[in-house]
Scaffold this motif. Sequence first.
Motif, PDB file in Angstrom:
ATOM      1  N   ASP A  27     -29.393 -21.550  31.076  1.00 50.50           N
ATOM      2  CA  ASP A  27     -28.711 -21.290  32.259  1.00 50.50           C
ATOM      3  C   ASP A  27     -28.579 -22.274  33.227  1.00 50.50           C
ATOM      4  O   ASP A  27     -29.438 -23.113  33.435  1.00 50.50           O
ATOM      5  N   PHE A  28     -27.533 -22.062  34.161  1.00 50.71           N
ATOM      6  CA  PHE A  28     -27.458 -23.015  35.322  1.00 50.71           C
ATOM      7  C   PHE A  28     -28.602 -23.178  36.207  1.00 50.71           C
ATOM      8  O   PHE A  28     -29.062 -21.893  36.442  1.00 50.71           O
ATOM      9  N   SER A  29     -29.043 -24.280  36.484  1.00 50.66           N
ATOM     10  CA  SER A  29     -30.330 -24.444  37.616  1.00 50.66           C
ATOM     11  C   SER A  29     -29.753 -25.423  38.610  1.00 50.66           C
ATOM     12  O   SER A  29     -28.921 -26.310  38.262  1.00 50.66           O
ATOM     13  N   SER A  30     -30.084 -25.149  39.887  1.00 46.81           N
ATOM     14  CA  SER A  30     -29.933 -26.092  40.936  1.00 46.81           C
ATOM     15  C   SER A  30     -30.457 -27.604  40.606  1.00 46.81           C
ATOM     16  O   SER A  30     -30.270 -28.592  41.571  1.00 46.81           O
ATOM     17  N   TYR A  31     -31.490 -27.508  39.981  1.00 49.83           N
ATOM     18  CA  TYR A  31     -32.090 -28.627  39.514  1.00 49.83           C
ATOM     19  C   TYR A  31     -31.353 -29.724  38.756  1.00 49.83           C
ATOM     20  O   TYR A  31     -31.438 -30.854  38.762  1.00 49.83           O
ATOM     21  N   PHE A  32     -30.223 -29.106  38.190  1.00 52.80           N
ATOM     22  CA  PHE A  32     -29.318 -30.039  37.327  1.00 52.80           C
ATOM     23  C   PHE A  32     -28.253 -30.925  38.256  1.00 52.80           C
ATOM     24  O   PHE A  32     -27.514 -30.159  38.787  1.00 52.80           O
ATOM     25  N   THR A  33     -28.604 -32.085  38.364  1.00 46.83           N
ATOM     26  CA  THR A  33     -27.727 -32.891  39.160  1.00 46.83           C
ATOM     27  C   THR A  33     -26.921 -33.798  38.496  1.00 46.83           C
ATOM     28  O   THR A  33     -25.921 -34.498  38.952  1.00 46.83           O
ATOM     29  N   ASP A  34     -27.173 -33.941  36.990  1.00 43.74           N
ATOM     30  CA  ASP A  34     -26.381 -34.671  36.121  1.00 43.74           C
ATOM     31  C   ASP A  34     -26.672 -34.200  34.797  1.00 43.74           C
ATOM     32  O   ASP A  34     -27.379 -33.373  34.613  1.00 43.74           O
ATOM     33  N   ASP A  35     -26.102 -34.878  33.824  1.00 42.21           N
ATOM     34  CA  ASP A  35     -26.224 -34.293  32.366  1.00 42.21           C
ATOM     35  C   ASP A  35     -27.575 -34.629  31.882  1.00 42.21           C
ATOM     36  O   ASP A  35     -28.119 -33.691  30.950  1.00 42.21           O
ATOM     37  N   ALA A  36     -27.984 -35.722  32.430  1.00 49.14           N
ATOM     38  CA  ALA A  36     -29.461 -35.982  31.862  1.00 49.14           C
ATOM     39  C   ALA A  36     -30.556 -35.247  32.302  1.00 49.14           C
ATOM     40  O   ALA A  36     -31.349 -34.848  31.437  1.00 49.14           O
ATOM     41  N   SER A  37     -30.299 -34.461  33.387  1.00 52.35           N
ATOM     42  CA  SER A  37     -31.201 -33.548  33.853  1.00 52.35           C
ATOM     43  C   SER A  37     -31.208 -32.387  32.957  1.00 52.35           C
ATOM     44  O   SER A  37     -32.295 -31.636  32.679  1.00 52.35           O
ATOM     45  N   VAL A  38     -29.964 -31.894  32.549  1.00 54.17           N
ATOM     46  CA  VAL A  38     -29.813 -30.906  31.750  1.00 54.17           C
ATOM     47  C   VAL A  38     -30.717 -30.973  30.351  1.00 54.17           C
ATOM     48  O   VAL A  38     -31.207 -30.099  29.953  1.00 54.17           O
ATOM     49  N   VAL A  39     -30.106 -32.433  29.750  1.00 55.08           N
ATOM     50  CA  VAL A  39     -30.833 -32.707  28.458  1.00 55.08           C
ATOM     51  C   VAL A  39     -32.182 -32.788  28.465  1.00 55.08           C
ATOM     52  O   VAL A  39     -33.011 -32.373  27.765  1.00 55.08           O
ATOM     53  N   GLU A  40     -32.786 -33.118  29.498  1.00 55.04           N
ATOM     54  CA  GLU A  40     -34.242 -33.501  29.655  1.00 55.04           C
ATOM     55  C   GLU A  40     -35.076 -32.157  29.754  1.00 55.04           C
ATOM     56  O   GLU A  40     -36.028 -32.062  29.233  1.00 55.04           O
ATOM     57  N   LEU A  41     -34.268 -31.115  30.641  1.00 56.22           N
ATOM     58  CA  LEU A  41     -35.117 -30.072  30.651  1.00 56.22           C
ATOM     59  C   LEU A  41     -34.942 -29.056  29.287  1.00 56.22           C
ATOM     60  O   LEU A  41     -35.881 -28.227  29.076  1.00 56.22           O
TER      61      LEU A  41
END
Length: 221
Positions: free
Chosen positions: A175-189
């Motif tokens: 699910d979307f999170s305000s933590y996601f600033t780029d694709d790397a942050s999505v993949v890292e989580l």
Amino acid sequence: MKYYAVIVAGGSGNRMQTETPKQFLLLKNLPVLMHTLKAFAQSDYQPLIILVLNKNQKPYWLRLCDEFNFRIPHTIVDGGSERFHSVKNAIDLLTGDGVVAVHDAVRPLISTKLIDNSFKQALEKGNVIAAVQSTDSVRMLSENKTSALKRNEIYLVQTPQTFTLDVLKKAYQQDFSSYFTDDASVVELAGYDINIVEGERNNIKITHPIDLELAELLMKN
């Protein structure tokens, strides 16, 4: 193995102090976005290009393509409310084994060398993101107090951010999170370690009016 370039072009142009979205502004007599697509079209990997665009901007883009006789093949996908949703809309269309480079539309000075190296390294490692080491002193502000950080441990993140398709699809099931600033942050989580490939100082993001002037100078050189 298939190769894809997802070009994210959802900017409104507010910080450029212009009504024209920054991806459509002229850079050396050609819209910024066309320079970006040309760079990926020249890659040795010949990626399929997916352009993520605000659906209200699609007619204008198509008129620009006619006006400038721009014929590089690409597929247009509707953007979402956030960058996360825009990228997700694009990768939901992709199937099979592949490597996907996600790139900001307003980084038009990227070299084919960096594009090709990103595809190569991502295929070997699962993911890589372009980044350059900070040359400035850096401080962190927290609870009204500042503290110095080690400059040699700080990297300034760019795009492309390149991933194998299976990694990217798994990550974007979240699910979307305000933590996601780029694709790397999505993949890292999603549980993956992120690898860095050396970026380029010239790979600037056009955000403010002075950035367009700088890009003109860099292209002349």
